[in-house]
Design an enzyme around this catalytic site. Structure first.
Site, PDB file in Angstrom:
ATOM      1  N   LYS A 221     150.595   4.711 108.132  1.00 30.53           N
ATOM      2  CA  LYS A 221     149.783   5.326 109.461  1.00 30.53           C
ATOM      3  C   LYS A 221     149.861   4.518 110.493  1.00 30.53           C
ATOM      4  O   LYS A 221     149.129   3.158 110.522  1.00 30.53           O
ATOM      5  CB  LYS A 221     148.476   6.244 109.226  1.00 30.53           C
ATOM      6  CG  LYS A 221     148.003   6.808 110.251  1.00 30.53           C
ATOM      7  CD  LYS A 221     147.114   5.957 111.302  1.00 30.53           C
ATOM      8  CE  LYS A 221     146.805   6.954 112.548  1.00 30.53           C
ATOM      9  NZ  LYS A 221     145.581   6.168 113.323  1.00 30.53           N
TER      10      LYS A 221
ATOM     11  N   GLY B 165     147.647   4.750 117.222  1.00 27.60           N
ATOM     12  CA  GLY B 165     148.396   5.200 118.538  1.00 27.60           C
ATOM     13  C   GLY B 165     147.750   3.973 119.473  1.00 27.60           C
ATOM     14  O   GLY B 165     148.583   3.751 120.378  1.00 27.60           O
TER      15      GLY B 165
ATOM     16  N   GLY C 271     146.891   8.675 120.698  1.00 27.85           N
ATOM     17  CA  GLY C 271     145.594   8.917 121.430  1.00 27.85           C
ATOM     18  C   GLY C 271     145.776   8.786 123.006  1.00 27.85           C
ATOM     19  O   GLY C 271     145.682   9.384 123.904  1.00 27.85           O
TER      20      GLY C 271
ATOM     21  N   ASP D  98     144.739  10.109 111.234  1.00 30.81           N
ATOM     22  CA  ASP D  98     144.253   9.527 110.117  1.00 30.81           C
ATOM     23  C   ASP D  98     144.125  10.829 108.874  1.00 30.81           C
ATOM     24  O   ASP D  98     144.585  10.491 107.786  1.00 30.81           O
ATOM     25  CB  ASP D  98     142.844   8.945 110.357  1.00 30.81           C
ATOM     26  CG  ASP D  98     143.225   7.955 110.890  1.00 30.81           C
ATOM     27  OD1 ASP D  98     144.166   6.849 111.225  1.00 30.81           O
ATOM     28  OD2 ASP D  98     141.935   7.445 111.716  1.00 30.81           O
TER      29      ASP D  98
ATOM     30  N   LYS E 253     139.480   7.289 109.454  1.00 31.12           N
ATOM     31  CA  LYS E 253     140.334   6.418 108.646  1.00 31.12           C
ATOM     32  C   LYS E 253     139.861   6.197 107.060  1.00 31.12           C
ATOM     33  O   LYS E 253     140.527   6.502 106.315  1.00 31.12           O
ATOM     34  CB  LYS E 253     140.610   5.140 109.248  1.00 31.12           C
ATOM     35  CG  LYS E 253     141.831   4.461 109.251  1.00 31.12           C
ATOM     36  CD  LYS E 253     142.108   3.206 110.247  1.00 31.12           C
ATOM     37  CE  LYS E 253     141.679   3.364 111.510  1.00 31.12           C
ATOM     38  NZ  LYS E 253     142.732   4.156 112.138  1.00 31.12           N
TER      39      LYS E 253
HETATM   40  N1  LIG Z   1     132.888  -1.513 110.599  1.00 35.00           N
HETATM   41  C1  LIG Z   1     134.126  -1.568 111.272  1.00 35.00           C
HETATM   42  N2  LIG Z   1     134.927  -2.298 110.888  1.00 35.00           N
HETATM   43  C2  LIG Z   1     136.414  -2.423 111.722  1.00 35.00           C
HETATM   44  N3  LIG Z   1     136.311  -1.481 112.686  1.00 35.00           N
HETATM   45  C3  LIG Z   1     135.594  -0.461 113.076  1.00 35.00           C
HETATM   46  C4  LIG Z   1     134.318  -0.726 112.256  1.00 35.00           C
HETATM   47  N4  LIG Z   1     133.437   0.408 112.856  1.00 35.00           N
HETATM   48  C5  LIG Z   1     134.243   0.739 114.017  1.00 35.00           C
HETATM   49  N5  LIG Z   1     135.373   0.442 114.205  1.00 35.00           N
HETATM   50  C6  LIG Z   1     136.304   0.539 115.219  1.00 35.00           C
HETATM   51  O1  LIG Z   1     137.405   1.617 114.820  1.00 35.00           O
HETATM   52  C7  LIG Z   1     138.686   1.069 115.479  1.00 35.00           C
HETATM   53  C8  LIG Z   1     139.885   1.537 114.778  1.00 35.00           C
HETATM   54  O2  LIG Z   1     140.040   2.962 114.873  1.00 35.00           O
HETATM   55  P1  LIG Z   1     140.877   3.363 116.101  1.00 35.00           P
HETATM   56  O3  LIG Z   1     140.797   4.986 116.027  1.00 35.00           O
HETATM   57  O4  LIG Z   1     140.276   3.130 117.317  1.00 35.00           O
HETATM   58  O5  LIG Z   1     142.348   2.989 115.949  1.00 35.00           O
HETATM   59  P2  LIG Z   1     143.587   3.799 115.264  1.00 35.00           P
HETATM   60  O6  LIG Z   1     143.195   4.882 114.584  1.00 35.00           O
HETATM   61  O7  LIG Z   1     144.301   2.747 114.833  1.00 35.00           O
HETATM   62  O8  LIG Z   1     144.471   4.375 116.593  1.00 35.00           O
HETATM   63  P3  LIG Z   1     144.662   5.790 117.120  1.00 35.00           P
HETATM   64  O9  LIG Z   1     143.236   6.547 116.922  1.00 35.00           O
HETATM   65  O10 LIG Z   1     144.771   5.695 118.668  1.00 35.00           O
HETATM   66  O11 LIG Z   1     145.795   6.384 116.023  1.00 35.00           O
HETATM   67  C9  LIG Z   1     138.552  -0.489 115.710  1.00 35.00           C
HETATM   68  O12 LIG Z   1     139.249  -0.881 116.965  1.00 35.00           O
HETATM   69  C10 LIG Z   1     136.968  -0.504 115.968  1.00 35.00           C
HETATM   70  O13 LIG Z   1     136.709  -0.746 117.250  1.00 35.00           O
HETATM   71 MG   LIG Z   2     142.009   6.484 115.296  1.00 32.08          MG
END
Ligand SMILES: Nc1ncnc2c1ncn2[C@@H]1O[C@H](COP(=O)(O)OP(=O)(O)OP(=O)(O)O)[C@@H](O)[C@H]1O
Ligand SMILES: [Mg+2]
Length: 252
Positions: free
Chosen positions: A11, A14, A40, A155, A213
């Site tokens: 995955k 974004g 996103g 996710d 996630k």
């Molecule tokens: N315990 C944690 N450990 C790590 N990251 C965390 C935690 N709690 C919250 N987060 C947040 O989760 C974010 C990752 O999820 P995010 O949805 O922002 O990214 P993504 O899923 O990779 O991208 P997108 O949603 O755009 O596809 C991290 O950047 C962080 O800010």
């Molecule tokens: Mg995300």
């Protein structure tokens, strides 16, 4: 340690920066891949340009029917760009949305979210056929019900596809893994059990975008995915995850 050419579902977050580096990493992976991508930031940008208001509810983008067309256009285009980038790098790839070949059947969550859905069925056959032909499918997280397109959290969609295909899933994101202290990258958990992961969510240590996630990882494990990992999208990451040297691994 898993073989270095294990078939994987990856995955792609974004919000990942450095698209070229990520494409190099994925194109160079020696085993079969199925990719699911988010979008996103691009969706937010385009909705803004077109004068739409964006609202999030319980971490999910509320998607009124008139915005769904924009979401579908943006995700489709992004998928095509990624597929082109991979194909150009020598990994023949093609972009689908979950609406192609009825890949992702979905049901709406609740009316307050608009056209946001959850996966009710994965028709995995088409993905298996593409893999058998040596192609890399990229799936945009859009499903279909009788009314039309539904926006699915990337996710969640990735977890459903991995569960249905029985593939390990690696979530590539912008942090090194699940952190005990979100501000401190050296607080990464190398491994988490289901119970430990659920506790971190309950305590609020896992928050925001990390919640869907972790939940998608646990859901995939509850289906047929053998293992799952959350790791940072960077050069060499897939080999490091397979060697157990990076990311957070969640196991049954
Ligand atoms: N315990 C944690 N450990 C790590 N990251 C965390 C935690 N709690 C919250 N987060 C947040 O989760 C974010 C990752 O999820 P995010 O949805 O922002 O990214 P993504 O899923 O990779 O991208 P997108 O949603 O755009 O596809 C991290 O950047 C962080 O800010
Ligand atoms: Mg995300």
């Amino acid at each position: 340690m898993a073989p270095m050419n294990t078939a994987l579902l990856v995955k792609i977050g974004g919000s990942l920066k450095g698209a070229d580096e990520l494409l190099d990493e994925l194109a160079g992976y020696p085993g079969p891949l199925v990719l699911v991508h988010g979008g996103g930031p691009n969706i937010g940008e385009w909705l803004g340009k077109l004068g739409f208001e964006t609202r999030f509810h319980q971490g999910l983008r509320v998607t009124p029917p008139e915005q769904m067309e924009v979401v579908e256009m943006v995700l489709s285009t992004l998928g095509k760009q990624l597929a082109y980038g991979l194909s150009q790098r020598g990994r023949p790839s093609l972009a689908l949305t979950g609406r192609d070949c009825g890949l992702l059947e979905a049901t709406p969550l609740s009316p307050e979210f608009g056209r946001v859905g959850e996966v009710s069925k994965v028709n995995a056959r088409v993905l298996k056929n593409l893999l058998e032909d040596g192609l890399t499918p990229l799936v945009a997280p859009i499903g279909t019900d009788t009314e039309g397109a539904l926006n699915i959290n990337a996710d969640t969609a990735a977890g459903s596809v991995a569960g249905a295909l029985g593939l390990p899933i690696v979530f590539l994101t912008d942090v090194v893994g699940v952190l005990g202290d979100p501000k401190n990258p050296s607080s990464r958990f190398a491994q988490l059990t289901r119970t430990e992961a659920e506790k971190l969510i309950a305590k609020g240590i896992v928050s925001g975008g990390m919640i869907p996630k972790v939940q998608a990882a646990l859901n995939a494990l509850g289906n047929r995915a053998p293992w799952t990992a959350i790791a940072q999208g960077r050069k060499g990451i897939l080999a490091d995850v397979l060697a157990g040297q990076a990311g957070t691994r969640l196991e049954g």
